[in-house]
Design a protein around this motif. Structure first.
Motif, short mmCIF file in Angstrom:
data_model
loop_
_atom_site.label_atom_id
_atom_site.label_comp_id
_atom_site.label_asym_id
_atom_site.label_seq_id
_atom_site.Cartn_x
_atom_site.Cartn_y
_atom_site.Cartn_z
N ILE A 46 0.84 -1.21 0.00
CA ILE A 46 0.00 0.00 0.00
C ILE A 46 0.87 1.25 0.00
N ILE A 47 1.88 1.27 0.85
CA ILE A 47 2.76 2.44 0.93
C ILE A 47 3.49 2.67 -0.39
N LEU A 48 4.01 1.62 -1.00
CA LEU A 48 4.72 1.77 -2.28
C LEU A 48 3.78 2.21 -3.39
N ALA A 49 2.58 1.61 -3.45
CA ALA A 49 1.63 1.98 -4.50
C ALA A 49 1.17 3.43 -4.33
N LEU A 50 0.85 3.83 -3.11
CA LEU A 50 0.41 5.20 -2.87
C LEU A 50 1.52 6.21 -3.12
N GLY A 51 2.73 5.88 -2.71
CA GLY A 51 3.85 6.79 -2.94
C GLY A 51 4.13 6.99 -4.42
N PHE A 52 4.15 5.90 -5.17
CA PHE A 52 4.38 5.99 -6.61
C PHE A 52 3.23 6.73 -7.29
N TRP A 53 2.01 6.41 -6.90
CA TRP A 53 0.83 7.01 -7.51
C TRP A 53 0.77 8.52 -7.23
N LEU A 54 0.96 8.90 -5.97
CA LEU A 54 0.93 10.32 -5.64
C LEU A 54 2.03 11.10 -6.34
N SER A 55 3.23 10.56 -6.33
CA SER A 55 4.33 11.29 -6.96
C SER A 55 4.14 11.42 -8.46
N ALA A 71 -5.57 9.77 -0.92
CA ALA A 71 -4.33 8.99 -0.97
C ALA A 71 -3.34 9.48 0.09
N GLY A 72 -3.27 10.79 0.31
CA GLY A 72 -2.39 11.31 1.35
C GLY A 72 -2.81 10.87 2.73
N THR A 73 -4.11 10.82 2.97
CA THR A 73 -4.62 10.35 4.26
C THR A 73 -4.26 8.88 4.47
N LEU A 74 -4.46 8.06 3.44
CA LEU A 74 -4.11 6.64 3.57
C LEU A 74 -2.60 6.45 3.75
N LEU A 75 -1.82 7.19 2.98
CA LEU A 75 -0.37 7.07 3.09
C LEU A 75 0.10 7.49 4.48
N LYS A 76 -0.43 8.57 5.00
CA LYS A 76 -0.06 9.01 6.34
C LYS A 76 -0.45 7.97 7.38
N ARG A 77 -1.63 7.39 7.23
CA ARG A 77 -2.09 6.39 8.20
C ARG A 77 -1.19 5.17 8.22
N TYR A 78 -0.85 4.65 7.04
CA TYR A 78 -0.04 3.44 7.00
C TYR A 78 1.44 3.72 7.25
N TRP A 79 1.91 4.93 6.95
CA TRP A 79 3.30 5.26 7.19
C TRP A 79 3.57 5.40 8.68
N GLN A 80 2.63 5.99 9.41
CA GLN A 80 2.81 6.24 10.83
C GLN A 80 2.34 5.08 11.71
#
Length: 163
Positions: free
Chosen positions: A18-27, A151-160
């Protein structure tokens, strides 16, 4: 010399996906929306007779990559929600919202923008931007902002998340 690092990733595989997909997608979304498209617009792409075809070619590929990323995120969120005893239904709503935004972009907005922008008059010397195109661009950027927030909300949730 014989010391071996014992650092291990304690995150579940789905969280990492999830983190990799969201990071790639957002960037990639931010690069496309805030670097590539404005530079093409400022360089006069919208005044060319075949700008719709070029835009459709760019977004056709990009939208398929977004669909793949949305599928990975939704699958990961659903898998993690089944694996954990306490899960947050808002996370599933955000993941479904990402998939819905991507589906609307892929199967409605991009083909509609291409159809509006196609120049069917072979004798026209200059291309004019149709008024409906501005409305479609507004809808697209509203959905993009919704996508970035979810996507930022999900990335923040799973990153932290505690590992």
């Amino acid at each position: 010399m014989n010391t071996i690092s014992t650092v291990e990733f304690k995150r579940p595989t789905w969280e990492t996906a999830i983190i990799l997909a969201l990071g790639f997608w957002l960037s990639s979304s931010l690069v496309l929306d805030w670097v590539i498209m404005p530079s093409l617009y400022l360089s006069g792409m919208m005044s060319q007779t075949d700008f719709a075809t070029a835009g459709y070619a760019i977004f056709w590929n990009f939208n398929r990559m977004e669909l793949l990323s949305a599928a990975v995120v939704l699958t990961g969120v659903l898998a993690l929600s089944q694996a954990k005893s306490r899960w947050n239904p808002r996370v599933i709503v955000f993941a479904v919202m990402l998939l819905a935004v991507t589906l609307v972009d892929t199967y409605f907005l991009t083909p509609q923008m291409c159809a509006v922008g196609v120049n069917l008059n072979l004798f026209a010397t200059t291309a004019t931007i149709p008024g409906e195109m501005n409305l479609l661009h507004g809808g697209y950027f509203f959905l993009e902002m919704l996508k970035v927030l979810a996507a930022g909300t999900l990335l923040k949730r799973y990153w932290q998340q505690q590992v």
